[in-house]
Write a protein that holds these residues in place. Structure first.
Motif, short mmCIF file in Angstrom:
data_model
loop_
_atom_site.label_atom_id
_atom_site.label_comp_id
_atom_site.label_asym_id
_atom_site.label_seq_id
_atom_site.Cartn_x
_atom_site.Cartn_y
_atom_site.Cartn_z
N GLU A 97 -8.65 -2.08 -0.11
CA GLU A 97 -8.20 -1.54 1.17
C GLU A 97 -7.31 -2.57 1.87
O GLU A 97 -7.37 -3.77 1.58
CB GLU A 97 -9.40 -1.18 2.04
N SER A 98 -6.52 -2.10 2.81
CA SER A 98 -5.56 -2.99 3.47
C SER A 98 -6.21 -3.91 4.51
O SER A 98 -5.75 -5.04 4.71
CB SER A 98 -4.46 -2.17 4.15
N ILE B 26 -4.42 -1.71 -6.60
CA ILE B 26 -5.03 -1.21 -5.36
C ILE B 26 -5.90 0.01 -5.63
O ILE B 26 -7.07 0.07 -5.24
CB ILE B 26 -3.93 -0.89 -4.32
N LYS B 27 -5.32 0.99 -6.32
CA LYS B 27 -6.07 2.20 -6.61
C LYS B 27 -7.14 1.96 -7.66
O LYS B 27 -8.27 2.46 -7.55
CB LYS B 27 -5.11 3.31 -7.08
N PHE C 97 0.82 -1.22 0.00
CA PHE C 97 0.00 0.00 0.00
C PHE C 97 0.85 1.27 0.00
O PHE C 97 0.35 2.35 -0.26
CB PHE C 97 -0.98 -0.02 1.18
N ASP C 98 2.15 1.12 0.27
CA ASP C 98 3.08 2.24 0.12
C ASP C 98 3.68 2.29 -1.28
O ASP C 98 4.36 3.25 -1.64
CB ASP C 98 4.23 2.11 1.13
N GLY C 99 3.44 1.22 -2.05
CA GLY C 99 3.96 1.16 -3.41
C GLY C 99 5.37 0.64 -3.53
O GLY C 99 6.01 0.81 -4.58
N THR C 100 5.89 -0.02 -2.43
CA THR C 100 7.29 -0.48 -2.48
C THR C 100 7.44 -1.95 -2.04
O THR C 100 8.37 -2.27 -1.28
CB THR C 100 8.16 0.40 -1.57
N PRO C 101 6.59 -2.86 -2.48
CA PRO C 101 6.73 -4.26 -2.07
C PRO C 101 7.91 -4.92 -2.79
O PRO C 101 8.38 -4.41 -3.81
CB PRO C 101 5.40 -4.89 -2.50
N ASP C 102 8.35 -6.09 -2.28
CA ASP C 102 9.44 -6.78 -2.97
C ASP C 102 9.15 -8.25 -3.25
O ASP C 102 9.98 -8.93 -3.87
CB ASP C 102 10.76 -6.64 -2.19
#
Length: 287
Positions: A93-94, A87-88, A71-76
């Motif tokens: 939702e989380s 998501i958007k 949800f921050d846009g930085t998964p790995d």
């Protein structure tokens, strides 16, 4: 291998009924729902394959971190990377993702359920919230559709529970309400030892009736305006409801075998709903 390829491979390898409903979707929706399913498989596999509960808890905590990063846009992780762009787009939702992880944690801590209310809470975390997320990906215009999707998720989970009584017992888990087991005179040892009795059949008939009621409630909740968009869920309903009927016709011999449908039958059931729009299925299941 791209993140989408990873998710596709994860879904295809599972042989799940869900996979057949994904095949008919437009590309973006197909990628999103396949990534969601892959997420569910990843966290579920942690619990199913765990030899040490403490290790499983650490891995599930790590996945909580992946949801944060997603949800921050930085998964790995490939699955989280595949999910992040959707998501958007689909208004995800989380909270439901955390609820799914909490459902997996329940499998580490709880092996019996006192009554239907307690089991229903587990089913909601394991499948109801997945229904909500899926409905958002499929598309909806009426808030009642989210209620339909959660209820249908409960119906799917009850179908899984009925199918997997024996498999779950071999892992030491019994997903049948203890008060209803007592009502029918079925003991924990009966289940763990695989004793198929008339009393067990009566208990399973009660669980099947509950699942049928959930399918009926779900179909009655689905607004007509969203039926076309929600066809993938209806395709899954056709497959799962048919499986439930097969289990009942077989006399609930689920303690020592696992009843399934063939891949070609699953595909045929899914295709019929896609072509027909699901109207006939809705009438039949809601009657």
């Amino acid at each position: 291998m791209t993140p989408d390829d990873y998710c596709q491979q994860k879904a295809a390898q599972s042989g799940s009924s869900f996979y057949y409903s994904f095949l008919f979707l437009p590309t973006q929706q197909r990628h999103a729902i396949t990534a969601l399913y892959a997420f569910c498989r990843e966290v579920d596999d942690i619990v199913d394959n765990a030899e040490e509960a403490s290790v499983a808890r650490m891995k599930l905590a790590w996945w909580r971190g992946q949801v944060d990063l997603m949800f921050d846009g930085t998964p790995d992780h490939p699955v989280a990377i595949a999910l992040a762009p959707h998501i958007k787009t689909f208004g995800l939702e989380s909270a439901p993702f955390y609820a799914i992880i909490e459902g997996m944690e329940m499998d580490l801590d709880q092996f019996r359920y006192d009554d239907w209310n307690a089991l229903k809470e587990y089913c909601w975390r394991a499948a109801g919230v997945v229904g909500d997320l899926s409905a958002r990906i499929f598309g909806y215009t009426d808030a009642r559709t989210l209620q339909y999707a959660e209820t249908l998720g409960l119906a799917f989970q009850m179908t899984n529970i009925i199918r997997d009584v024996g498999d779950d017992a071999r892992r030491g888990r019994i997903y049948l309400p203890a008060d209803e087991m007592q009502q029918h005179g079925v003991t924990v040892d009966d289940i763990l030892d695989g004793h198929h009795t008339v009393a067990f059949e009566a208990l399973m008939r009660q669980q099947t009736q509950r699942a049928q009621s959930l399918y009926r409630d779900a179909m009655r909740l689905l607004p007509e305006a969203d039926r076309r968009a929600q066809r993938p869920g209806l395709m899954m309903a056709a497959i799962y409801h048919t499986l439930l009927g097969e289990i009942e016709r077989d006399g609930w011999h689920v303690l020592n075998q696992r009843i399934t449908l063939t891949p070609i039958r699953k595909f045929w059931l899914a295709w019929k709903v896609w072509v027909g729009g699901g109207a006939g299925l809705i009438r039949r299941l809601s009657a």
